[in-house]
Design a protein around this motif. Structure first.
Motif, PDB file in Angstrom:
ATOM      1  N   PHE A  21       0.835  -1.206   0.000  1.00  0.00           N
ATOM      2  CA  PHE A  21       0.000   0.000   0.000  1.00  0.00           C
ATOM      3  C   PHE A  21       0.870   1.257   0.000  1.00  0.00           C
ATOM      4  CE2 PHE A  21      -2.241   3.296   2.486  1.00  0.00           C
ATOM      5  CZ  PHE A  21      -3.308   3.518   1.630  1.00  0.00           C
TER       6      PHE A  21
ATOM      7  N   MET B   1      -4.736   0.537  -3.197  1.00  0.00           N
ATOM      8  CA  MET B   1      -5.309  -0.616  -2.500  1.00  0.00           C
ATOM      9  C   MET B   1      -5.332  -1.874  -3.356  1.00  0.00           C
ATOM     10  SD  MET B   1      -6.140  -0.116   0.646  1.00  0.00           S
ATOM     11  CE  MET B   1      -7.309  -1.433   0.918  1.00  0.00           C
TER      12      MET B   1
ATOM     13  N   PRO C  91      -2.347  -4.542  -2.208  1.00  0.00           N
ATOM     14  CA  PRO C  91      -2.564  -5.161  -0.907  1.00  0.00           C
ATOM     15  C   PRO C  91      -3.793  -6.055  -0.856  1.00  0.00           C
ATOM     16  CG  PRO C  91      -2.621  -2.759  -0.726  1.00  0.00           C
ATOM     17  CD  PRO C  91      -2.212  -3.084  -2.105  1.00  0.00           C
TER      18      PRO C  91
END
Length: 301
Positions: A64, A107, A110
């Motif tokens: 991230f 995002m 991750p």
């Protein structure tokens, strides 16, 4: 050199597409890293949960941060948020739009890491093998609570002598893997449904605010790029002028050392074209300070 310049200009003009490509590469890298990673659960009651959850979430957090670092707009957004008001007002809708876009892209990697870890199941088995209810499985009768915890902690270690041929180990491992895969598929399904709703329900809402936020966020990014290019050009011209001024002031000393110098009139017109603009370091600093503190309003009428 021209080829590199064309590639650089392409990246600047297609920054959104480039960022989407970088997010995809990070997602593929996360899958590759997980498949090549050698998972070694400590099989100790005190450390299993910390190790399993750490492997699941710490690399995801690192990916991230990599997504935030590689996204140029994250720095542009922070500069826009922290800049003084000056002559130009700040619109929080633009900052929210940029923040949402940055977080969505960051995002991707991750989430892919977490889903792959859940579908594989090793992290969850290591983290929660000591937390299952032993009464649901055979083979743990007539054993003290401490021994039960020690045996459950060794469930992820199939090569351990105590658990190598233990049928209870396979049952607990299969039970936790089912829960892990169910959780992974559920998260994936929720994300797909959320993306579907966000894409298909967006036209149902007022598009004016969204278009304005997208337009001015692109403007801020492009303005920053053009400002950096202009600063580089002025820096080059200013350095060129300082160097020529130095050699002009050293003309007599150079003549004493018998260097060949051009005549006074040669290249004068070319120098006048190039050596224009700011002529002092304090002027440069003053103009840069004015640009930062007193950005002009967006009105060129």
């Amino acid at each position: 050199m021209d080829r590199f310049k064309m590639i650089f200009q392409y990246f600047q003009s297609n920054s959104e597409s480039v960022m989407n490509g970088i997010c995809g590469l990070l997602a593929l890298a996360s899958v590759k890293m997980y498949t090549t990673f050698e998972f070694s659960c400590p099989c100790l009651h005190q450390y299993n949960m910390a190790y399993g959850l750490g492997i699941m979430f710490i690399p995801a957090f690192a990916l991230f941060l990599c997504g935030l670092i590689l996204n140029r707009q994250s720095l542009v957004m922070l500069e826009e948020w922290k800049r003084p008001l000056g002559h130009r007002k700040k619109d929080l809708a633009i900052i929210r739009y940029m923040c949402s876009s940055i977080i969505q892209r960051a995002m991707v990697a991750p989430v892919v890491w977490i889903i792959v870890a859940l579908l594989d199941g090793k992290c969850l088995i290591c983290a929660f093998s000591s937390s299952v209810d032993p009464e649901k499985f055979v083979g743990f009768d007539n054993i003290s609570t401490l021994q039960v915890q020690q045996l459950l902690a060794k469930v992820p270690c199939k090569d351990d002598e105590l658990m190598r041929n233990n049928t209870s180990r396979k049952a607990v491992s299969r039970y936790l893997r089912c829960w892990s895969q169910a959780l992974g598929w559920s998260i994936l399904l929720i994300l797909i449904i959320a993306a579907f709703l966000a894409r298909w329900l967006r036209p149902c809402f007022n598009q004016t605010t969204l278009l304005q936020a997208r337009h001015w966020s692109n403007y801020i990014d492009i303005e920053q790029k053009i400002f950096e290019e202009t600063c580089c050009e002025h820096s080059r011209l200013f350095a060129h002028k300082c160097i020529l001024h130095f050699f002009k002031s050293m003309r007599q000393e150079i003549q004493l050392h018998s260097f060949n110098l051009p005549k006074e009139g040669e290249g004068a017109e070319e120098e006048e074209d190039l050596l224009h603009g700011i002529t002092d370091q304090d002027q440069v600093n003053k103009l840069l300070k004015m640009w930062y503190y007193e950005k002009p309003p967006l009105d060129v009428s």
